[in-house]
Design a protein around this motif. Sequence first.
Motif, short mmCIF file in Angstrom:
data_model
loop_
_atom_site.label_atom_id
_atom_site.label_comp_id
_atom_site.label_asym_id
_atom_site.label_seq_id
_atom_site.Cartn_x
_atom_site.Cartn_y
_atom_site.Cartn_z
N UNK A 59 11.36 15.95 -67.89
CA UNK A 59 12.68 16.54 -67.73
C UNK A 59 13.73 15.49 -67.40
N UNK A 60 13.34 14.37 -66.81
CA UNK A 60 14.27 13.29 -66.50
C UNK A 60 14.54 12.39 -67.70
N UNK A 61 13.94 12.71 -68.84
CA UNK A 61 14.12 11.92 -70.06
C UNK A 61 14.86 12.71 -71.13
N UNK A 62 15.55 13.77 -70.75
CA UNK A 62 16.37 14.58 -71.66
C UNK A 62 15.55 15.07 -72.86
N UNK A 63 14.37 15.60 -72.57
CA UNK A 63 13.51 16.09 -73.65
C UNK A 63 13.86 17.50 -74.10
N UNK A 64 14.64 18.23 -73.31
CA UNK A 64 15.05 19.59 -73.69
C UNK A 64 16.35 19.52 -74.49
N UNK A 65 16.21 19.42 -75.81
CA UNK A 65 17.38 19.22 -76.66
C UNK A 65 18.33 20.40 -76.63
N UNK A 66 17.82 21.58 -76.33
CA UNK A 66 18.69 22.75 -76.28
C UNK A 66 19.80 22.58 -75.24
N UNK A 67 19.45 22.05 -74.07
CA UNK A 67 20.44 21.87 -73.02
C UNK A 67 21.40 20.72 -73.34
N UNK A 68 20.90 19.70 -74.03
CA UNK A 68 21.79 18.62 -74.46
C UNK A 68 22.84 19.18 -75.43
N UNK A 69 22.40 19.97 -76.38
CA UNK A 69 23.32 20.57 -77.34
C UNK A 69 24.30 21.51 -76.64
N UNK A 120 4.97 26.09 -57.56
CA UNK A 120 5.92 26.41 -58.62
C UNK A 120 7.33 26.00 -58.23
N UNK A 121 7.67 26.20 -56.95
CA UNK A 121 9.00 25.80 -56.48
C UNK A 121 9.22 24.31 -56.60
N UNK A 122 8.20 23.51 -56.30
CA UNK A 122 8.32 22.05 -56.42
C UNK A 122 8.55 21.66 -57.86
N UNK A 123 7.76 22.24 -58.77
CA UNK A 123 7.90 21.91 -60.18
C UNK A 123 9.26 22.36 -60.72
N UNK A 124 9.68 23.55 -60.33
CA UNK A 124 10.97 24.07 -60.81
C UNK A 124 12.12 23.21 -60.29
N UNK A 125 12.08 22.84 -59.02
CA UNK A 125 13.15 22.01 -58.46
C UNK A 125 13.24 20.66 -59.16
N UNK A 126 12.09 20.03 -59.39
CA UNK A 126 12.10 18.76 -60.12
C UNK A 126 12.61 18.92 -61.54
N UNK A 127 12.21 20.00 -62.22
CA UNK A 127 12.66 20.23 -63.59
C UNK A 127 14.16 20.47 -63.66
N UNK A 128 14.70 21.21 -62.69
CA UNK A 128 16.14 21.48 -62.67
C UNK A 128 16.92 20.19 -62.46
N UNK A 129 16.51 19.40 -61.47
CA UNK A 129 17.20 18.13 -61.21
C UNK A 129 17.12 17.22 -62.42
N UNK A 130 15.95 17.15 -63.05
CA UNK A 130 15.79 16.30 -64.22
C UNK A 130 16.64 16.74 -65.39
#
Length: 269
Positions: free
Chosen positions: A138-148, A66-76
């Motif tokens: 996550x590295x493709x800006x798929x979370x539009x909420x954070x972009x907004x 979970x830590x690996x996935x979370x770290x990658x998601x945060x960086x992305x």
Amino acid sequence: MVKHLILIGCSLLMIYPLLWMLVSSFRPTNTIFRTPGLWLHNPTLANYTHGWHALTSPFGQYLINSGIVVLGAILGNVASCSLAAYAFARLRFRGRTLWFAIMLLSIMLPIHVVVVPQYIIFNNLDWVNTFIPLILPKFLATDAFFVFLMVQFIRGIPKDLDEAARIDGCGHWGIFTRVVLPLMVPAIATTVIFTFIWTWGDFFTALIYLTSPDKYTTPVALRSFLDSTSGSDWGAMFAMSIVSLLPVFLVFLFGQRYLIKGISTTGIK
């Protein structure tokens, strides 16, 4: 005083299931559902010692996954969403309003609509049963909420700072890295906290793409304690649930002030 008493009562009512799970993690499994109250008799740590080694791998392995996935998601999310937000907030290009509207509309698109085509793509790339499908989007800006969220924050930064940096010879990349990004700390902190909480507790996506037990994340591993055909190990599951909740609690506890500041300064009320 009456208002505060009502709020305290509602808070205790909402937190009662969590407190009951915490108390039940110290009870023997055969007595958990016999005592619905919070009073604890003869507490034991057997659920924690047994739950840590009850599955095919030690529970620490699932925490690491979970830590690996979370770290990658945060960086992305931080990298891609900040770049996309800067483009929408500062650059002038054809169709910017249209693409921004499409990006906002994607917030209302349920993940269940795109999960089948995404699975087909990742399966054809032979990426199923790896962490790549959980991190790469996550590295493709798929979370539009954070972009907004970041667009609203960047729009609050005076453009005079951009002009001053441009006079000093900075291009868009220099303005972004030297001016805008350092001022986006509250918005970035908000993105980090939300990404951590949502990714750490993501059960659906991990269940679809991860098939090997040694690659399970904590939500999928917790589900392994339940068995519909035989007895479920409720005590071990409650104990490991408490263990898996500790990182979320600590992140929210230490990042709460950044979270409040980031939301309050982006126009989201």
